[in-house]
Design an enzyme around this catalytic site. Structure first.
Site, PDB file in Angstrom:
ATOM      1  N   SER A   1       0.793  -1.227   0.000  1.00  0.00           N
ATOM      2  CA  SER A   1       0.000   0.000   0.000  1.00  0.00           C
ATOM      3  C   SER A   1       0.825   1.277   0.000  1.00  0.00           C
ATOM      4  CB  SER A   1      -0.935  -0.002   1.203  1.00  0.00           C
ATOM      5  OG  SER A   1      -0.177  -0.018   2.391  1.00  0.00           O
TER       6      SER A   1
ATOM      7  N   HIS B   1      -5.555  -4.444  -0.801  1.00  0.00           N
ATOM      8  CA  HIS B   1      -5.498  -3.341  -1.770  1.00  0.00           C
ATOM      9  C   HIS B   1      -5.670  -3.862  -3.196  1.00  0.00           C
ATOM     10  CE1 HIS B   1      -4.468  -0.205   1.110  1.00  0.00           C
ATOM     11  NE2 HIS B   1      -3.893  -1.192   1.776  1.00  0.00           N
TER      12      HIS B   1
ATOM     13  N   LYS C   1     -12.276  -1.774   2.460  1.00  0.00           N
ATOM     14  CA  LYS C   1     -11.680  -0.841   1.495  1.00  0.00           C
ATOM     15  C   LYS C   1     -12.558  -0.829   0.230  1.00  0.00           C
ATOM     16  CE  LYS C   1      -7.032  -1.748   3.392  1.00  0.00           C
ATOM     17  NZ  LYS C   1      -6.958  -0.776   4.477  1.00  0.00           N
TER      18      LYS C   1
HETATM   19  C1  LIG Z   1      -2.257  -4.932   3.386  1.00  0.00           C
HETATM   20  C2  LIG Z   1      -3.243  -4.792   4.506  1.00  0.00           C
HETATM   21  N1  LIG Z   1      -3.576  -5.895   5.227  1.00  0.00           N
HETATM   22  C3  LIG Z   1      -4.466  -5.830   6.241  1.00  0.00           C
HETATM   23  C4  LIG Z   1      -5.064  -4.635   6.592  1.00  0.00           C
HETATM   24  C5  LIG Z   1      -6.060  -4.614   7.700  1.00  0.00           C
HETATM   25  O1  LIG Z   1      -7.350  -4.475   7.177  1.00  0.00           O
HETATM   26  P1  LIG Z   1      -8.604  -4.239   8.133  1.00  0.00           P
HETATM   27  O2  LIG Z   1      -8.803  -2.754   8.157  1.00  0.00           O
HETATM   28  O3  LIG Z   1      -9.744  -4.972   7.523  1.00  0.00           O
HETATM   29  O4  LIG Z   1      -8.233  -4.785   9.475  1.00  0.00           O
HETATM   30  C6  LIG Z   1      -4.758  -3.480   5.871  1.00  0.00           C
HETATM   31  C7  LIG Z   1      -5.379  -2.188   6.250  1.00  0.00           C
HETATM   32  O5  LIG Z   1      -4.744  -1.192   6.455  1.00  0.00           O
HETATM   33  C8  LIG Z   1      -3.818  -3.557   4.819  1.00  0.00           C
HETATM   34  O6  LIG Z   1      -3.481  -2.452   4.125  1.00  0.00           O
END
Ligand SMILES: Cc1ncc(COP(=O)(O)O)c(C=O)c1O
Length: 401
Positions: free
Chosen positions: A187, A215, A246
């Protein structure tokens, strides 16, 4: 009562907080007074074009998504007051799990309250001290935490470096099971993992592959299935984790999707699933409606990629340096931390919401503002944003042209 011991504890915290502020590392919250969207209202009533949400498909504030969540609340109630396996599973949760599996091309899916929980609860039930987890150095914090909770041997390969991945696979040779773990898309840079090469290496060394699609789900690949579709390796990925928070609606919730045996074992042993409440039915219902819509048409995904291509081309034409790529995460490189902060503040004055990132979130000397495109952005809004970039860039002497 405040005892001396308590008072030392609280004053210690305050000192640490003050230090974070002095170092410029304190993170204030931005308060919005509107729905999430291409345009948002700040607390003080200003309208801002939002360029920093993970709202890739523009669904977070959409009325039809909100209505789907209301309809699910009407039918299934507000919540379950239970974990899934006691009395917290409704038909809507099962339907959503089936819809996610179908969308991703897997056999089964298990829901969590967040992708953080999915990643936190995926390793420990499946791997033990006889096994090896081989993880990209820049994987998300939740993957790192999940791996810490598992007794498997840990191997870390340099970010996106296939030669080093092979070195680590060789180092893990004596282990019973090996699993390669990577974010599908990273990200901070919008880097897309080289899943075709990763799957080839996995085949060569007898490893499983797990990807985090937070993402990517909903918009990467020809029909938005994700990075595995983008790289034409659907069916070769063993475990997929992702978020509902997201592109797929934006509320919250996560999932792990894989073969039946994997999901069955997670239902038996995954701690964030066993010891945490069921996803609210409103989220399950709205997520189902979103998946239904995305399965019918690629319109939103197509618009997102058109917006991304337009923005990437124009921002470079103006004279900014970006990290090359095709993902809607567009890092606009400013290199210097105070400059990134000043730039984001000036953009805010010009009506654009952006976030600056600097060390330790990104490497030293790699400060940037991270733009995130959305299908909800109109061409007119993007042109306004580009004009603001040009103005702020000129004022701060940042343009190459
Ligand atoms: C690559 C990645 N994995 C996991 C997460 C965690 O997602 P969640 O908001 O559903 O806990 C995020 C969120 O920032 C993320 O960018």
């Amino acid at each position: 009562m405040t005892t001396p011991a308590k008072s030392t504890f609280f004053s210690g915290l305050q000192q640490n907080l003050d230090q974070l502020r002095e170092q410029g590392l304190y993170k204030p919250e931005r308060v919005l007074a509107s729905r999430q969207g291409a345009e948002v209202m700040s607390e003080d009533g200003r309208m801002l074009i939002n360029m920093c949400a993970n709202n890739y498909l523009g669904l977070s504030g959409q009325e039809w998504v909100a209505q789907a969540s209301i309809a699910a609340t009407e039918k299934y109630g507000y919540g379950l007051s239970s974990v899934r396996f006691i009395c917290g599973t409704q038909t809507v949760h099962k339907q959503l799990e089936q819809a996610i599996s179908k969308f991703l091309g897997t056999e089964d899916t298990i829901l969590y309250a967040a992708a953080f929980d999915a990643n936190g609860g995926v390793f420990e039930p499946l791997f033990d001290e006889n096994d090896a987890i081989i993880s990209d150095a820049l994987n998300h914090a939740s993957i790192i935490d999940g791996i810490r909770l598992c007794k498997a041997a840990r191997f870390r390969y340099a970010h996106n470096d296939m030669a080093d991945l092979e070195t680590q696979l060789l180092a893990a040779a004596g282990k019973r099971h090996k699993v390669i773990v990577t974010d599908g898309v990273f990200s901070m840079d919008g880097t897309i993992a080289q899943l075709d090469k990763i799957c080839d290496l996995a085949d060569k060394y007898g490893a499983l592959v797990m990807i985090d699609e937070c993402h990517a789900s909903g918009f990467m690949g020809k029909t938005g299935r994700g990075t595995h579709e983008h790289h034409n390796v659907m069916g070769r990925i063993d475990i997929i984790t992702g978020t509902l928070g997201k592109a797929l609606g934006g509320a919250m919730g996560g999932f792990t999707s894989a073969r039946k045996e994997v999901i069955d074992m997670l239902r038996q042993k995954s701690r964030p699933y066993l010891f945490s409440n069921t996803l609210a039915p409103s989220i399950a219902g709205a997520s189902l409606a979103v998946l239904q819509k995305l399965s019918e048409s690629t319109e939103l995904r197509d618009r997102l990629h058109e917006n991304t291509a337009f923005f990437r081309k124009e921002i470079e034409r103006i004279g900014f340096t970006i990290k090359p790529g095709t993902h809607p995460v567009v890092p606009v490189m400013l290199f210097d931390a105070p400059v990134a902060q000043k730039f984001a503040a000036r953009m805010y004055e010009l009506g654009v919401l952006l976030s600056g990132f600097f060390y330790p979130v990104v490497p030293m000397g790699q400060a940037r503002v991270r733009v995130q495109l959305s299908a909800a952005h109109s061409r007119e809004q993007l042109e306004t944003v580009l004009k603001a970039f040009e103005q702020a860039g000129r004022e701060l002497g940042l343009l190459k042209n």
